[in-house]
Design an enzyme around this catalytic site. Structure first.
Site, PDB file in Angstrom:
ATOM      1  N   ARG A  65     -15.094 -11.159  -3.241  1.00 50.61           N
ATOM      2  CA  ARG A  65     -15.699 -10.839  -1.928  1.00 50.61           C
ATOM      3  C   ARG A  65     -15.902 -12.065  -1.041  1.00 50.61           C
ATOM      4  NH1 ARG A  65     -18.679  -7.624  -5.465  1.00 50.61           N
ATOM      5  NH2 ARG A  65     -17.915  -5.484  -5.448  1.00 50.61           N
ATOM      6  N   LYS A  85      -9.223 -15.993  11.624  1.00 53.82           N
ATOM      7  CA  LYS A  85      -8.444 -14.748  11.501  1.00 53.82           C
ATOM      8  C   LYS A  85      -7.480 -14.948  10.342  1.00 53.82           C
ATOM      9  CE  LYS A  85      -8.313 -12.695  16.102  1.00 53.82           C
ATOM     10  NZ  LYS A  85      -7.445 -12.348  17.241  1.00 53.82           N
ATOM     11  N   GLU A 136       2.138 -21.908  22.145  1.00 49.83           N
ATOM     12  CA  GLU A 136       0.696 -21.625  22.042  1.00 49.83           C
ATOM     13  C   GLU A 136      -0.101 -22.646  22.871  1.00 49.83           C
ATOM     14  OE1 GLU A 136      -0.577 -18.940  20.669  1.00 49.83           O
ATOM     15  OE2 GLU A 136       0.656 -18.320  18.949  1.00 49.83           O
ATOM     16  N   LYS A 149     -10.039 -23.465  21.934  1.00 45.57           N
ATOM     17  CA  LYS A 149     -10.171 -22.365  20.966  1.00 45.57           C
ATOM     18  C   LYS A 149     -11.560 -22.376  20.321  1.00 45.57           C
ATOM     19  CE  LYS A 149      -8.169 -19.568  17.448  1.00 45.57           C
ATOM     20  NZ  LYS A 149      -6.993 -19.104  16.745  1.00 45.57           N
ATOM     21  N   GLU A 153     -14.069 -11.115  18.342  1.00 49.32           N
ATOM     22  CA  GLU A 153     -13.244 -10.544  19.408  1.00 49.32           C
ATOM     23  C   GLU A 153     -13.838  -9.269  20.003  1.00 49.32           C
ATOM     24  OE1 GLU A 153      -8.985 -11.184  18.801  1.00 49.32           O
ATOM     25  OE2 GLU A 153      -8.641  -9.324  19.884  1.00 49.32           O
ATOM     26  N   ARG A 164     -12.686 -13.539  23.249  1.00 50.28           N
ATOM     27  CA  ARG A 164     -11.688 -14.041  22.297  1.00 50.28           C
ATOM     28  C   ARG A 164     -10.327 -13.382  22.516  1.00 50.28           C
ATOM     29  NH1 ARG A 164     -11.987 -15.702  15.909  1.00 50.28           N
ATOM     30  NH2 ARG A 164      -9.760 -16.161  15.760  1.00 50.28           N
ATOM     31  N   ASN A 166      -5.177 -13.874  23.017  1.00 46.95           N
ATOM     32  CA  ASN A 166      -4.000 -13.037  22.754  1.00 46.95           C
ATOM     33  C   ASN A 166      -3.078 -12.948  23.967  1.00 46.95           C
ATOM     34  OD1 ASN A 166      -4.994 -12.464  20.175  1.00 46.95           O
ATOM     35  ND2 ASN A 166      -6.243 -10.786  20.967  1.00 46.95           N
ATOM     36  N   HIS A 207       0.522 -12.033  23.602  1.00 44.54           N
ATOM     37  CA  HIS A 207       0.752 -11.643  22.214  1.00 44.54           C
ATOM     38  C   HIS A 207       1.145 -10.174  22.040  1.00 44.54           C
ATOM     39  CE1 HIS A 207      -0.652 -15.613  21.313  1.00 44.54           C
ATOM     40  NE2 HIS A 207      -0.643 -15.405  20.012  1.00 44.54           N
ATOM     41  N   HIS A 250       4.224  -9.707  19.974  1.00 42.53           N
ATOM     42  CA  HIS A 250       4.263  -8.998  18.691  1.00 42.53           C
ATOM     43  C   HIS A 250       5.329  -7.910  18.711  1.00 42.53           C
ATOM     44  CE1 HIS A 250      -0.095 -10.253  17.441  1.00 42.53           C
ATOM     45  NE2 HIS A 250       0.778 -11.230  17.377  1.00 42.53           N
ATOM     46  N   HIS A 306       7.347 -16.696  15.648  1.00 36.56           N
ATOM     47  CA  HIS A 306       6.148 -16.188  16.314  1.00 36.56           C
ATOM     48  C   HIS A 306       5.922 -16.911  17.658  1.00 36.56           C
ATOM     49  CE1 HIS A 306       2.076 -14.730  16.936  1.00 36.56           C
ATOM     50  NE2 HIS A 306       1.679 -15.982  17.063  1.00 36.56           N
TER      51      HIS A 306
HETATM   52  P1  NAD Z   1       5.202 -20.977   9.460  1.00 38.08           P
HETATM   53  O1  NAD Z   1       3.970 -21.033   8.699  1.00 38.08           O
HETATM   54  O2  NAD Z   1       6.257 -20.017   9.023  1.00 38.08           O
HETATM   55  O3  NAD Z   1       5.826 -22.441   9.502  1.00 38.08           O
HETATM   56  C1  NAD Z   1       7.042 -22.649  10.162  1.00 38.08           C
HETATM   57  C2  NAD Z   1       8.093 -23.318   9.262  1.00 38.08           C
HETATM   58  O4  NAD Z   1       7.813 -24.715   9.176  1.00 38.08           O
HETATM   59  C3  NAD Z   1       8.113 -22.802   7.841  1.00 38.08           C
HETATM   60  O5  NAD Z   1       9.438 -22.779   7.385  1.00 38.08           O
HETATM   61  C4  NAD Z   1       7.316 -23.851   7.091  1.00 38.08           C
HETATM   62  O6  NAD Z   1       7.613 -23.905   5.717  1.00 38.08           O
HETATM   63  C5  NAD Z   1       7.749 -25.107   7.804  1.00 38.08           C
HETATM   64  N1  NAD Z   1       6.824 -26.233   7.781  1.00 38.08           N
HETATM   65  C6  NAD Z   1       5.482 -26.189   7.866  1.00 38.08           C
HETATM   66  N2  NAD Z   1       4.997 -27.433   7.981  1.00 38.08           N
HETATM   67  C7  NAD Z   1       6.046 -28.276   7.931  1.00 38.08           C
HETATM   68  C8  NAD Z   1       6.173 -29.679   7.999  1.00 38.08           C
HETATM   69  N3  NAD Z   1       5.129 -30.474   8.230  1.00 38.08           N
HETATM   70  N4  NAD Z   1       7.409 -30.215   7.884  1.00 38.08           N
HETATM   71  C9  NAD Z   1       8.495 -29.407   7.718  1.00 38.08           C
HETATM   72  N5  NAD Z   1       8.446 -28.075   7.675  1.00 38.08           N
HETATM   73  C10 NAD Z   1       7.222 -27.516   7.781  1.00 38.08           C
HETATM   74  O7  NAD Z   1       4.950 -20.657  11.008  1.00 38.08           O
HETATM   75  P2  NAD Z   1       3.802 -21.135  12.047  1.00 38.08           P
HETATM   76  O8  NAD Z   1       4.474 -21.156  13.340  1.00 38.08           O
HETATM   77  O9  NAD Z   1       3.082 -22.324  11.560  1.00 38.08           O
HETATM   78  O10 NAD Z   1       2.773 -19.912  11.995  1.00 38.08           O
HETATM   79  C11 NAD Z   1       3.124 -18.637  12.428  1.00 38.08           C
HETATM   80  C12 NAD Z   1       2.184 -17.639  11.799  1.00 38.08           C
HETATM   81  O11 NAD Z   1       0.852 -17.912  12.231  1.00 38.08           O
HETATM   82  C13 NAD Z   1       2.467 -16.209  12.175  1.00 38.08           C
HETATM   83  O12 NAD Z   1       2.435 -15.407  11.035  1.00 38.08           O
HETATM   84  C14 NAD Z   1       1.329 -15.841  13.121  1.00 38.08           C
HETATM   85  O13 NAD Z   1       1.026 -14.483  13.073  1.00 38.08           O
HETATM   86  C15 NAD Z   1       0.229 -16.688  12.576  1.00 38.08           C
HETATM   87  N6  NAD Z   1      -0.829 -16.971  13.557  1.00 38.08           N
HETATM   88  C16 NAD Z   1      -2.106 -16.762  13.173  1.00 38.08           C
HETATM   89  C17 NAD Z   1      -3.145 -17.052  14.039  1.00 38.08           C
HETATM   90  C18 NAD Z   1      -4.560 -16.908  13.570  1.00 38.08           C
HETATM   91  O14 NAD Z   1      -5.468 -17.031  14.388  1.00 38.08           O
HETATM   92  N7  NAD Z   1      -4.787 -16.664  12.303  1.00 38.08           N
HETATM   93  C19 NAD Z   1      -2.875 -17.568  15.317  1.00 38.08           C
HETATM   94  C20 NAD Z   1      -1.551 -17.780  15.680  1.00 38.08           C
HETATM   95  C21 NAD Z   1      -0.526 -17.479  14.786  1.00 38.08           C
HETATM   96  N1  GLY Z   2      -4.701 -16.283  17.923  1.00 36.03           N
HETATM   97  C1  GLY Z   2      -5.710 -15.433  18.457  1.00 36.03           C
HETATM   98  C2  GLY Z   2      -7.070 -15.649  17.890  1.00 36.03           C
HETATM   99  O1  GLY Z   2      -7.273 -16.486  17.033  1.00 36.03           O
HETATM  100  O2  GLY Z   2      -7.987 -14.977  18.276  1.00 36.03           O
END
Ligand code: NAD
Ligand code: GLY
Length: 358
Positions: free
Chosen positions: A118, A140, A182, A224, A234, A238, A242, A245, A249, A262
């Site tokens: 939990r 998130k 972003e 942020k 949110e 917040r 988005n 987004h 999405h 993304h």
């Molecule tokens: P990702 O995690 O897939 O990373 C992108 C690529 O870069 C991957 O192949 C990874 O292995 C590689 N990589 C990572 N760090 C590296 C480094 N230092 N050197 C070489 N390669 C490296 O993608 P992302 O763009 O980081 O994240 C996208 C994800 O984040 C999506 O799933 C999206 O929905 C999520 N997201 C979440 C939030 C949130 O608030 N939680 C906000 C925005 C996006």
């Molecule tokens: N990426 C949107 C949020 O964190 O609220």
């Protein structure tokens, strides 16, 4: 090193931003509680950065969970693998999960930490620009479902975010560009001066200039952290984070998370949101054009071929920002000023989809 704080009462936490933080064992130990540590990473990032992280915790029990790389693995099945490792090692409630990687690893490790017993502590160690400016902050967590992006998840704040900007040296340029989408979002949604700054420093950013990168990480996290501090769950502002987004999405899920990253989908989505705002008679055409030029300079897509407007709309409707059946969108009054609304002419949405999909 710069330190910011996400102010959430007893769940407040620091965001540490700097170069070479993964080579500062004292600092790492100071921000990672517990003697049992699970480091979650993936097959790309672990060979690059796992060793220096694990070295810092030589006095603790450290277990690694190395996941397959890619958005297509951001699923409940993969999170179950993380949970299996925690159970197999009999980790207790006082353990800590470390997410070492981009947003995909961060979202899944955070979700596993939210579910295990939990809720246990976790620390974000983001290694992509996108994760350093956005996904590692705000709590998130979650996974995708075949029916839609991030449909399953939980709010669970990390106990610290440690953003080592020198890890960006190994990031592929396409991923750097995706992170820039972003960053542009932050200027667009609430800081016109930052948008101006991006227009004049885009070349340095694309060249991964450390000073430019550190400025955008800092400014993005400030914006942020301030918004999350005001509206953690949110209920209001917040949602501004988005911006672009809901369109984005739809781009991702209509192309099965394989064609566009993304950040790239968000880049196209920002332009769609701006353009729809113009259709609604708010933002003027010159500002939409400024955004289009900036996105193109950043190498981000400005239209989506191969998805019909009808299919895009279907995917938008399943996005979880729909409320009472009516889709809420983030629109712009001008660069630097955005708002959430479910009150817009359907025609404006249709005209926008017709202009950008096909
Ligand atoms: P990702 O995690 O897939 O990373 C992108 C690529 O870069 C991957 O192949 C990874 O292995 C590689 N990589 C990572 N760090 C590296 C480094 N230092 N050197 C070489 N390669 C490296 O993608 P992302 O763009 O980081 O994240 C996208 C994800 O984040 C999506 O799933 C999206 O929905 C999520 N997201 C979440 C939030 C949130 O608030 N939680 C906000 C925005 C996006
Ligand atoms: N990426 C949107 C949020 O964190 O609220």
């Amino acid at each position: 090193m710069n330190t910011l704080k996400v102010e959430l009462g007893e769940r407040s936490y620091p965001i540490l931003i700097g170069e070479g933080l993964l080579h500062q064992p004292e600092l790492l130990r100071q921000h990672v509680p517990g003697r049992d540590i699970l480091v979650v990473s993936n097959t790309t990032v672990a060979p690059l950065y796992m060793a220096s992280l694990v070295e810092a915790f030589s006095g603790s029990r450290v277990v690694e969970a190395i996941l397959p790389d890619g958005e297509s693995h951001k699923t409940l099945t993969t999170v179950a693998r993380i949970l299996d490792v925690l159970v197999a090692n009999r980790f207790g409630r006082d353990c800590t999960v470390i997410a070492l990687g981009g947003g995909v690893v961060g979202d899944m490790a955070g979700f596993a930490a939210a579910c295990y017993q939990r809720g246990v502590a976790y620390v974000q160690v983001p290694t992509t620009l996108l994760a350093q400016v956005d996904s590692s902050v705000g709590g998130k967590t979650g996974v995708n479902h075949p029916g839609g992006k991030n449909l399953i998840g939980a709010f669970h704040q990390p106990v610290a975010v440690i953003a080592d900007a020198s890890t960006l040296a190994t990031l592929p340029v396409r991923e750097l560009r995706a992170g820039i989408a972003e960053v542009i979002k932050y200027g667009l949604l609430g800081d016109a001066a930052f948008f101006d700054w991006l227009e004049s420093h885009m070349d340095e950013l694309l060249a991964a200039d450390p000073k430019a990168l550190s400025h955008v990480i800092q400014r993005s996290c400030e914006i942020k952290a301030e918004i999350v501090g005001r509206d953690e769950r949110e209920q209001g502002d917040r949602a501004l984070l988005n911006l672009g987004h809901t369109f984005g999405h739809a781009v991702e899920s209509a192309t099965h998370y394989t064609r566009w990253l993304h950040g790239e989908a968000v880049g196209a989505g920002l332009l769609m949101a701006a353009s729809m705002s113009q259709e609604c008679g708010m933002v003027d055409g010159a500002q939409v054009e400024r955004l289009r030029v900036l996105l193109e300079r950043a190498g981000l897509p400005v239209r989506i071929d191969g998805v019909t407007p009808e299919v895009a709309l279907e995917h938008m409707r399943i996005d979880k920002k729909a409320l009472g059946g009516r889709m809420r969108l983030i629109l712009l009054r001008r660069i630097g000023e955005s708002f959430v609304t479910a009150d817009y002419p359907e025609q404006a949405l249709h005209r926008t989809l017709d202009a950008y999909f096909g």
